[in-house]
Design a protein around this motif. Structure first.
Motif, mmCIF file in Angstrom:
data_model
loop_
_atom_site.group_PDB
_atom_site.id
_atom_site.type_symbol
_atom_site.label_atom_id
_atom_site.label_comp_id
_atom_site.label_asym_id
_atom_site.label_seq_id
_atom_site.Cartn_x
_atom_site.Cartn_y
_atom_site.Cartn_z
ATOM 1 N N ILE A 50 -2.841 -11.692 0.857
ATOM 2 C CA ILE A 50 -2.519 -11.006 2.121
ATOM 3 C C ILE A 50 -3.168 -11.854 3.208
ATOM 4 O O ILE A 50 -4.393 -12.001 3.254
ATOM 5 N N VAL B 150 0.228 -3.994 3.974
ATOM 6 C CA VAL B 150 0.012 -2.585 4.317
ATOM 7 C C VAL B 150 1.371 -2.035 4.774
ATOM 8 O O VAL B 150 2.030 -2.633 5.638
ATOM 9 N N THR C 215 0.858 -1.181 0.000
ATOM 10 C CA THR C 215 0.000 0.000 0.000
ATOM 11 C C THR C 215 0.898 1.236 0.000
ATOM 12 O O THR C 215 2.021 1.225 0.517
ATOM 13 N N GLY D 234 -4.622 2.051 -1.114
ATOM 14 C CA GLY D 234 -5.675 1.297 -0.443
ATOM 15 C C GLY D 234 -6.560 2.204 0.387
ATOM 16 O O GLY D 234 -6.096 3.216 0.932
ATOM 17 N N ASP D 235 -7.816 1.795 0.511
ATOM 18 C CA ASP D 235 -8.686 2.578 1.404
ATOM 19 C C ASP D 235 -8.333 2.291 2.865
ATOM 20 O O ASP D 235 -8.910 2.895 3.775
ATOM 21 N N SER D 236 -7.337 1.422 3.080
ATOM 22 C CA SER D 236 -6.753 1.279 4.423
ATOM 23 C C SER D 236 -6.214 2.618 4.902
ATOM 24 O O SER D 236 -5.921 2.781 6.086
ATOM 25 N N LYS E 144 -9.732 -1.305 -7.755
ATOM 26 C CA LYS E 144 -10.054 -2.536 -7.021
ATOM 27 C C LYS E 144 -11.393 -2.365 -6.332
ATOM 28 O O LYS E 144 -11.679 -1.300 -5.784
ATOM 29 N N ASP F 164 -8.112 1.774 -4.784
ATOM 30 C CA ASP F 164 -9.363 1.209 -4.263
ATOM 31 C C ASP F 164 -10.556 2.101 -4.570
ATOM 32 O O ASP F 164 -10.487 3.326 -4.391
ATOM 33 N N GLU G 222 -7.725 -12.103 0.609
ATOM 34 C CA GLU G 222 -7.352 -11.637 1.956
ATOM 35 C C GLU G 222 -7.871 -12.577 3.033
ATOM 36 O O GLU G 222 -9.078 -12.906 3.060
ATOM 37 N N HIS H 186 -11.487 -8.498 -5.247
ATOM 38 C CA HIS H 186 -10.978 -8.706 -3.881
ATOM 39 C C HIS H 186 -11.967 -9.627 -3.166
ATOM 40 O O HIS H 186 -13.133 -9.266 -3.005
ATOM 41 N N VAL I 79 -7.201 -10.020 -5.467
ATOM 42 C CA VAL I 79 -6.644 -10.016 -4.112
ATOM 43 C C VAL I 79 -7.409 -11.033 -3.271
ATOM 44 O O VAL I 79 -8.641 -11.062 -3.286
ATOM 45 N N VAL J 69 0.736 -8.733 -1.080
ATOM 46 C CA VAL J 69 0.578 -7.317 -0.741
ATOM 47 C C VAL J 69 0.615 -7.188 0.777
ATOM 48 O O VAL J 69 0.173 -8.088 1.492
ATOM 49 N N LEU K 182 -0.488 0.001 -4.167
ATOM 50 C CA LEU K 182 -1.928 -0.013 -3.915
ATOM 51 C C LEU K 182 -2.318 1.205 -3.085
ATOM 52 O O LEU K 182 -1.913 1.321 -1.913
#
Ligand code: KIV
Length: 260
Positions: A200, A212, A20, A41-43, A111, A82, A179, A135, A177, A210, A39
């Protein structure tokens, strides 16, 4: 980097290395260290904004960070962005309007989270020139229904996930992805599909991995068991990124201790 170059790497047998990434400085460094996929990511809702889930992230947030990452990477890495919660779930057209903003900001692919329900959305986007990464497994945008726990442990759920993966691939998804699912199931999905899988918390038998970035750098107070602090014992951020990339490419990360 465009999709055909990324897929050439995967089809030549290279494991894809993904992290990420949320800003330009880190994007520049990651690209120079050979990270294939950045990525957005919306993380970032948790790592950057301090929320306890990804749900509060807006499309404007995703566009802002995608633009920064794309500028930093300057074409030297593949940018995956994302689609945030609420930006694609109601209809394929809604997904297209949201995805178009991410692509205009510099994404090479978007994604989205979910299975059979999103097959028509994936078809709609890919037929209009927007590459899609699906995902499956633990879907952080569905945390209110599932919690953060391993998915598809029972055979019926595992079969459902495999069916979803095949349907998403058939609809045009180019990456998947996986997870927090059992390593054997991830291996089964990877062997069955022709598109690369990126794991992940899904074992070593995926087409790539992947993480984070905050987990890799030891910034997460309670890291998930599938994460590893690659900064530990290294002299610099650059060394940590290179160590991660090498460990993924050699099949040394994740190890058995990171998966079930
Ligand atoms: O947003 C994110 O960081 C992700 C990874 C967990 C794959 O989607």
């Amino acid at each position: 980097m465009f999709l055909p170059q990324l897929l050439d790497k995967a089809h030549s047998g290279q494991r894809l290395v993904a992290l990420t990434c949320y800003d330009a400085s880190m994007a520049r460094l990651m690209a120079s260290c050979g990270i294939d996929i950045l990525l957005v990511g919306d993380s970032l809702g948790m790592t950057i904004q301090g929320h306890d889930s990804t749900l509060p992230v807006s499309l404007a947030d995703m566009v802002y960070h995608t633009r920064a990452v794309a500028k930093g990477a300057a074409g030297q890495a593949f940018i995956l962005a994302d689609l945030n919660f609420g930006s694609y779930q109601s209809a394929p057209k809604q997904a297209f309007v949201s995805a178009a903003q991410l692509m205009a900001a510099g994404a090479n692919m978007v994604k989205l989270e979910g299975g059979a329900l999103f097959v028509e959305t994936v078809r709609f986007l890919t037929r209009r020139g927007i590459p899609v990464c699906a995902h499956l497994g633990l879907l952080p945008q569905s945390v209110n229904t599932t919690g953060y726990r391993m998915q598809a442990k029972a055979e019926t759920a595992a079969q459902q996930l495999l069916d979803d993966a095949l349907a998403l691939q058939e609809a045009g998804a180019s990456l998947l992805v996986l997870e927090a699912i059992p390593a054997e199931l991830a291996a089964r999905v990877t062997q069955t599909l022709s598109i690369p899988t990126i794991g992940i918390g899904a074992g070593v038998h995926c087409g790539g991995q992947v993480l984070v970035i905050n987990d890799l750098l030891g910034l997460t107070p309670t890291p998930p068991r599938f994460a590893q602090n690659f900064l530990h014992g290294q002299g610099s951020l650059e060394a940590a990124l290179r160590a991660y990339a090498e460990a993924v490419r050699r099949g040394q990360f994740p190890g058995p201790e990171h998966s079930r």
